[in-house]
Every structure is written in C-alpha cells, then in structure tokens.
Write an enzyme that holds these catalytic residues in place. Structure first.
Site, PDB file in Angstrom:
ATOM      1  N   ASP A 113       2.252  12.962   0.634  1.00 32.08           N
ATOM      2  CA  ASP A 113       1.676  11.626   0.809  1.00 32.08           C
ATOM      3  C   ASP A 113       0.200  11.823   1.155  1.00 32.08           C
ATOM      4  OD1 ASP A 113       3.252   8.689   2.133  1.00 32.08           O
ATOM      5  OD2 ASP A 113       1.180   8.914   1.454  1.00 32.08           O
ATOM      6  N   ASP A 219      -1.717   6.739  -0.823  1.00 31.94           N
ATOM      7  CA  ASP A 219      -1.558   5.633   0.123  1.00 31.94           C
ATOM      8  C   ASP A 219      -2.658   4.583  -0.060  1.00 31.94           C
ATOM      9  OD1 ASP A 219      -0.293   4.687   2.687  1.00 31.94           O
ATOM     10  OD2 ASP A 219      -2.349   4.931   3.389  1.00 31.94           O
ATOM     11  N   GLU A 280       0.133   3.676  -4.410  1.00 29.89           N
ATOM     12  CA  GLU A 280       0.610   2.499  -3.687  1.00 29.89           C
ATOM     13  C   GLU A 280      -0.543   1.511  -3.628  1.00 29.89           C
ATOM     14  OE1 GLU A 280       0.125   2.008   0.294  1.00 29.89           O
ATOM     15  OE2 GLU A 280       1.975   0.930   0.680  1.00 29.89           O
ATOM     16  N   HIS A 342       9.618   2.483   3.609  1.00 25.54           N
ATOM     17  CA  HIS A 342       9.415   2.526   5.062  1.00 25.54           C
ATOM     18  C   HIS A 342       8.560   1.375   5.596  1.00 25.54           C
ATOM     19  CE1 HIS A 342       5.790   4.071   3.330  1.00 25.54           C
ATOM     20  NE2 HIS A 342       5.217   4.113   4.501  1.00 25.54           N
ATOM     21  N   ASP A 343       8.014   0.574   4.659  1.00 18.44           N
ATOM     22  CA  ASP A 343       7.213  -0.591   5.086  1.00 18.44           C
ATOM     23  C   ASP A 343       7.955  -1.903   4.869  1.00 18.44           C
ATOM     24  OD1 ASP A 343       4.219   0.815   3.610  1.00 18.44           O
ATOM     25  OD2 ASP A 343       4.885   0.867   5.700  1.00 18.44           O
TER      26      ASP A 343
END
Ligand code: TEU
Ligand code: CA
Length: 556
Positions: A113, A219, A280, A342-343
C-alpha cells in the site's frame, strides 16, 4: 506453483486481470507474538489458508497489504514515518522478505500500500520541513501564511476542510505559517509539484520492486494535486453531517498534475514487467475513477470503483452501475470489483441491515456470486469470505480518530476492522493476548475452521466460486453482456469467451421469480447460491429463482 517476474511484457504481465486479490488489514489478520496486534509472521502462518495449491484453500492469487511501514499509527499506518522499512509491531524487513518468499512459493503475489499524498508528521522529511522556513525540505510540503479576519485575527489561508474533520490547515507557531493536511493534522500533504518529492518517492517504489514486490495499491491518488493559489472551495449546499462533505472539492484535489505523476509512475514500473498499480480515488473525482486509467495503458492498470459498495441493495442500481463501469474503463485498462474494505465496511452487514438473518445470509451468498462472476478483478476484504459482520463497539473501545470524532452519528471504520475469526478458541484464534479491537461475539459460529468443514458454508461457496472463476476463461477474462429481459428485481448477464458462454441470474428480491428470457439455447446449472437447490437443467423459457437466489449456468 511459484513464479518470478516475467522477463518482458507478455501475457504473464497481465496476471492481475484473471486474479482474485485479497486485502489484509495487518493489524487484524493473525498475531504471532501475543501482543494482540497482527503481524507478518502471523500472515506467513496463514498463507496456506489463502492458497496452498489445493481446493482446500481459498485460492487467491495476490495479497494487498494495508501499510506495514514504521508509523505513529495515528491513522493505523496511513501516516508513514519511513517508507523503506517495516514497523516493529509487524516485524522486520527480514520478516517481510520471508513473507514475500513464502507467498511467491505458493504463487501468491504481494501488493504494498503506497501512501503518496502525505507522510506522517514524524517522517524525517517533515521534521526537516517544519524546522525552519529555509529548511532544505521546506517546499516538500505545502506551507502558507495565515489570512486575517476583518478584526485582524489570524485565520487559515482558506476554507478547505480535512476529510477527518476540521480545517485542512494546521498552525505551526515555530515558523509562523500553516501547513496543509487533507486528512489528519498528523498527515501533512506532500507537494507533488516539487520534483524532489517525486524523485524521493520513486526511489521508494524502486526499493520495494527491487525487493520483489509485485505492485502497489495507491492511496488517495486524486488528492495528489492542489491549486496552490489557495482559492476557497465552493459550498456544497446539500445537507451533510461532515464539514468535508459541505464543500465542492474543486481546488484541494483533482488537479491535472495528478495524471502527470501517474504517467511517470507507470513508466517507472514498466521497467519491472508484471508489476501492477491499483489506484484508490474518491467516487466523486471528476470523470470518475476511470479517469486514472489514462489512455488505458499509460496510467494505472486497475482503479477501484466504489459505486457498488456505496449503493443500496437494488437490482436496478446494480445494473446501471455495473454497465456504466464496464463501459467507462478504456481498452487496455481492466475493471475492478469490490464490495468491502477497511474504510467502507463489510457488505454482509450493509446488505443485511433491516432484514431478517436468513435474508441477510442469502444476500451475502448472492453478493459472493456477483463479485466472482462480474467482469473485472475482484478484491476480497479479509473475513468477507466467511461472512464476518461489523461489530457494535463502545466509545471506549474505538481506536480510529475518524470513528471517534463522529461516533455515534456515523458508523465509522473500527467496526469493520475487528480481528479475523479463525476458529472457536478464545479470541477466535487471532491472538493469545488481548486483541487491539474486540473479536466479534459471533466468532463461535462465523469462523474459518467451522466453515471449512461445512460444504454449504459461505467459505465453501467462495472457494468453489474462485475455483470456477480460475477454470473459466469466460469468467476470468470474458465479455460482459446484460440480458435486459428479466424481471426488474433480477440481474441477468452473459459472460463469454470463445465458445464458452456462462449465464448468471440473480434475484435481488425476497420473492420467488418465474420468468422466460429470449435465449434459444438451454443449459446446465453449474452452481446455485441456494444450498437446498437441486436445479440441474436450465430452460430459458421456464426460469425459476427462489428468494435472493442466484445461479450460474453453462449455456450449451
Ligand atoms: O482513504 C481515502 C478516503 O477517501 C477514505 O479516507 C474515506 O474518505 C474515509 O475513510 C471515510 O470513509 C485512504 C485509506 O483507504 C484510508 O484508510 C486512509 O485513512 C486515508 O486514505 C488517508 O491515508
Ligand atoms: Ca503481534
């Protein structure tokens, strides 16, 4: 089973198009030393579960590892203090190399990530930058003089808001300026207009690629550029609880220079054939996330589309979103499909809200069939495959600053980050210590060990679907064509490659559906999400779906 990086660009470089990718949130996957926090040796212990080359394992092809770099963990690793090392909580670089070796030996690739937009405020780059106005790295971040109110009071340079609440500007007394942070104040934004920033970050990319990493999840990429004239954002007049959503983010992100950075990054990774970049971007980025494929071959290989996971459970909504996304990805690009992370939470809880437990279970199974048969690379969030739910937490148990700030008005993120549920032993086999977040109380029923032995479990369904997908060129790489003639509450589509034709029919309603579609050929039902179904022959003139049932059909 193991593999090595392709020598040149070839079909092997496109591995990610037929892959199933599994997101591990390292805090919560497997603890190996009893400190209640997941770690790299723990993940190594669980690799056979992910893929041991036999039908007993889940069969995933790659892991996306949420950040494991040294970090003060204000945002649980998305505040990076050293991009070329491993946080001691998770282990060492030697542990990482061991994980990489053991994963590759099993044919599992590893994506790191990469947090490009900001660092931790404890990163040496920022410590230098904030040390003085003439510091060598002052312009590696965004600094600005205050503005003044009509009464002369000191104010931030403009009205920009941080994603996690409050002004996006933090006052620094020592140097008498504000610095910009799009997320937490402990996450100062990097100035990507500064070529030194790109140079330093690209050295980080090489560091991990030279180590053998197979790619990166990037990210928050649409935050990379800002309008440095610092104009105010226009108001967004829709009512929204969060101040961040009461602005139109015209100037604090989504700037043209983002594409320049991504083209340069793509050029770099092209030196390492087989490397994949998955971006993302926020759903409301202009042009949609598909804009970050660029021409299709000059920016990112994959980009997440969050429209499905943000949509209510409705066949018409899903039909529209899937068709739009399939059409939006340019040739050379390849779609992604994702329902949990995870968000944004766990789909079992999302689609199960407001319905009885049996319906929730049926919907979770239908969602699995959808995710594994759509066109595009599916991303599985750890625990999704066993039907983990979001956990109701007390304020005192919360860890995530965003969740704590808006609790109890917004669900937040901690509820979808609880420890993986491996078995019915204490703490679900995740740790022998005290877990950093509580294990869900349903772990005695929802866990890998029990579901592994249960042929009709959700885990068994995912394993079967992943195997079917890998054995079927039509599912892995074939075309997508919706058949619009069924009931409004049903989504029906064909996946085709060569002479292989598979039909998927999904009943989003909790009513039985009986209908015909104008398809000439009959077929054989390969799989139903209804464990009690003994459906075998498929006649397009007499289709019957039970409530919330989905079927996969081999068309003759
Ligand atoms: O998320 C960016 C992002 O858009 C999310 O922060 C989302 O808006 C927020 O979680 C509210 O739902 C990435 C990471 O996925 C997230 O975990 C990090 O907190 C964030 O960037 C900052 O690095
Ligand atoms: Ca640990």
């Amino acid at each position: 089973m193991s593999f090595s990086r392709p020598a040149s660009h070839s079909a092997a470089s496109l591995w990610y198009q037929s892959a199933v990718i599994y997101q591990i949130y390292p805090w919560s996957f497997q603890d190996s030393n009893g400190d209640g926090i997941g770690d790299l040796p723990g993940i190594i212990r669980r690799l056979d579960y992910l893929n041991d080359g036999t039908p007993n394992s889940l069969g995933v092809d790659a892991i996306w590892l949420s950040p494991v770099y040294p970090s003060p963990m204000k945002d649980f690793g998305y505040d990076v203090a050293d991009y070329c090392n491993i946080d001691p909580r998770f282990g060492t670089l030697a542990d990482f190399d061991h994980l990489l070796e053991e994963a590759h030996r099993r044919g599992i690739r590893i994506l790191m990530d990469l947090v490009l937009n900001h660092t931790s405020d404890q990163h040496p780059w920022f410590l230098d930058s904030r040390s003085s106005r003439s510091a060598p790295k002052r312009n590696w971040y965004y600094w600005s003089d205050p503005s003044r109110s009509i009464t002369g009071r000191r104010c931030p340079p403009n009205n920009w808001q941080a994603v996690f609440g409050g002004s996006a500007w933090e006052w620094d007394e020592a140097t008498g300026q504000y610095y910009l942070h799009s997320f937490l104040k402990e996450q100062p934004d990097l100035n990507w207009r500064n070529p030194d920033v790109q140079k330093a970050m690209f050295e980080v990319v090489r560091f991990w690629l030279d180590r053998g990493v197979d790619g990166f999840r990037l990210d928050a990429i649409n935050w990379l550029g800002k309008d440095v004239r610092w104009p105010n954002n226009p108001r967004n007049w829709k009512m929204a609880f969060r101040s961040y959503l009461r602005q139109i983010h015209r100037y604090d992100r989504d700037q043209p220079e983002t594409h320049e950075v991504l083209r340069a990054l793509r050029a770099l990774v092209e030196e390492y054939p087989g490397t994949v970049l998955v971006g993302e971007a926020s759903s409301d980025t202009p042009g949609g996330p598909a804009a970050f494929y660029g021409s299709g071959t000059d920016e990112l290989h994959l980009v997440f589309n969050f429209q499905l996971l943000k949509s209510r459970w409705d066949a018409g909504q899903f039909r529209r979103i899937i068709a739009e996304w399939d059409a939006a990805v340019p040739p050379g690009g390849w779609p992604t499909q994702v329902l949990s992370n995870h968000d944004y939470g766990r789909h079992c809880s999302r689609y199960g809200r407001g319905v009885d437990a049996a319906t929730a279970e049926r919907r979770a199974r239908l969602a699995a069939l959808l995710l594994m048969t759509l066109r595009g690379t599916p991303f599985l969030y750890y625990g999704e495959e066993i039907g983990m739910r979001e956990v109701r937490l007390r304020y005192s148990q919360l860890q995530d600053p965003y969740t704590r700030r808006y609790w109890p008005f917004l669900q937040g993120r901690d509820p979808c980050r609880t420890p993986m549920q491996w078995d019915a032993s204490p703490h679900a086999g995740f740790t022998t210590g005290c877990p950093w977040l509580p294990v869900s109380p349903d772990y005695a029923r929802i866990n890998v060990a029990r579901e592994m032995e249960e042929p009709t479990s959700l885990l068994s369904l995912y394993r079967r679907l992943i195997r079917l997908r890998k054995a079927s060129p039509a599912l892995a790489l074939g075309s997508y064509r919706e058949l619009p003639d069924g009931p409004e509450d049903c989504l029906i589509y064909l996946r085709e490659a060569g002479d292989q034709r598979l039909l998927v029919a999904l009943n989003f309603s909790s009513r039985p559906q009986a209908f015909a579609i104008p398809l000439k050929e009959r077929g054989t039902v390969v799989l139903s999400t209804d464990p009690s179904s003994d459906l075998h022959h498929f006649d397009p003139q007499r289709i019957r779906l039970e409530p919330d049932e989905g079927i996969l059909v081999q068309i003759e």
